[in-house]
Design a protein around this motif. Structure first.
Motif, PDB file in Angstrom:
ATOM      1  N   GLY A  10     -23.023  25.736 -27.343  1.00  0.00           N
ATOM      2  CA  GLY A  10     -22.362  25.392 -26.267  1.00  0.00           C
ATOM      3  C   GLY A  10     -22.746  25.836 -25.185  1.00  0.00           C
ATOM      4  O   GLY A  10     -23.270  26.586 -25.056  1.00  0.00           O
ATOM      5  N   SER A  14     -16.232  26.294 -24.039  1.00  0.00           N
ATOM      6  CA  SER A  14     -15.869  25.085 -24.761  1.00  0.00           C
ATOM      7  C   SER A  14     -15.561  24.927 -25.177  1.00  0.00           C
ATOM      8  O   SER A  14     -15.616  23.998 -26.124  1.00  0.00           O
ATOM      9  CB  SER A  14     -17.604  24.368 -24.770  1.00  0.00           C
ATOM     10  OG  SER A  14     -18.562  25.514 -25.410  1.00  0.00           O
ATOM     11  N   THR A 133     -19.162  20.705 -26.755  1.00  0.00           N
ATOM     12  CA  THR A 133     -19.076  20.206 -25.383  1.00  0.00           C
ATOM     13  C   THR A 133     -17.641  20.053 -25.040  1.00  0.00           C
ATOM     14  O   THR A 133     -16.582  19.962 -26.395  1.00  0.00           O
ATOM     15  CB  THR A 133     -19.877  18.888 -25.168  1.00  0.00           C
ATOM     16  OG1 THR A 133     -19.223  18.283 -25.926  1.00  0.00           O
ATOM     17  CG2 THR A 133     -21.302  19.404 -25.393  1.00  0.00           C
TER      18      THR A 133
END
Ligand code: C5P
Length: 209
Positions: A10, A14, A133
């Protein structure tokens, strides 16, 4: 099965690092924040006043990285992160670090690795892959709060700009760009706390174990 690998990827801030540590602790697995290996290369070059884009020197630094001596406190500095994303575009650096990371991934009884290319390049056969995310604004806010709580001075707009630039560099590079593996489970933590993210991950891990 003698070892079990969990791949977590990610963008910056995140929440992947916190999640990786939480998982490793819960399952008694080893944990490697692979971002620290790129940071260690950048820091070694910076300390010796060497250019960040000399692939020969950077590869040498990458080969000397000792996974047991990665100092989070020293390497967490903002300018080191920025420099790390510059050395990370060089294939020779990536080859050297990926080899070391792959060795780590097979440590019994299991290992959690977090980074940008774990599910796609480092551990393509990992039985569990997560892609974390969060909106750029949520990530910038977290980074801001983190710096503030450590007593540092921070500017939200600047942090947001830096994150966006680093995302673009990490997603846009030719060698191992940041992207979810085809078989990764996506987890958006914009409105999710760490414990909820952990419980989501736990369900996936327990199904694969
Ligand atoms: O995660 P962290 O911010 O410590 O990573 C620093 C930089 O190292 C990232 O911006 C990225 O360019 C690089 N990196 C990478 N591949 C990884 C981990 C980090 O290219 N697996």
């Amino acid at each position: 099965q003698t070892h079990f690998t969990i791949a977590i990827d990610g963008p910056a801030a995140s929440g992947k690092g916190t999640l990786a540590r939480r998982i490793a602790e819960a399952y008694g697995y080893h944990h490697l924040d692979t971002g620290l290996t790129y940071r260690a290369v950048a820091k070694a070059l910076m300390d010796q006043n060497m250019p960040l884009d000399d692939e020969f020197l950077a590869e040498k630094a990458a080969r000397s990285v000792d996974l047991s001596k990665l100092d989070r406190t020293v390497l967490s500095a903002h300018d080191v992160g920025e420099a790390a994303s510059r050395v990370a575009v060089m294939p020779a650096v990536r080859r050297a670090l990926v080899a070391a990371q792959q060795g780590f991934a097979t440590r019994p009884p299991g290992a959690v690795l977090d980074g940008r290319d774990i599910g796609t390049v480092v551990c393509p056969d990992a039985p569990v892959k997560l892609y974390i995310t969060a909106s750029p604004e949520a990530r910038a806010r977290r980074r801001y709060e983190e710096i503030k709580s450590n007593g540092g001075g921070a500017n939200y707009e600047e942090i947001l700009q830096d994150l966006t630039r680093r995302d673009a560099r990490d997603m846009g590079r030719t060698d191992s760009p940041l992207k979810p593996a085809a078989d990764a489970h996506l987890l958006d933590t914009t409105e999710m706390d760490i414990e909820t993210a952990f419980l989501n991950a736990k369900t996936l891990i327990d199904q694969a174990l």
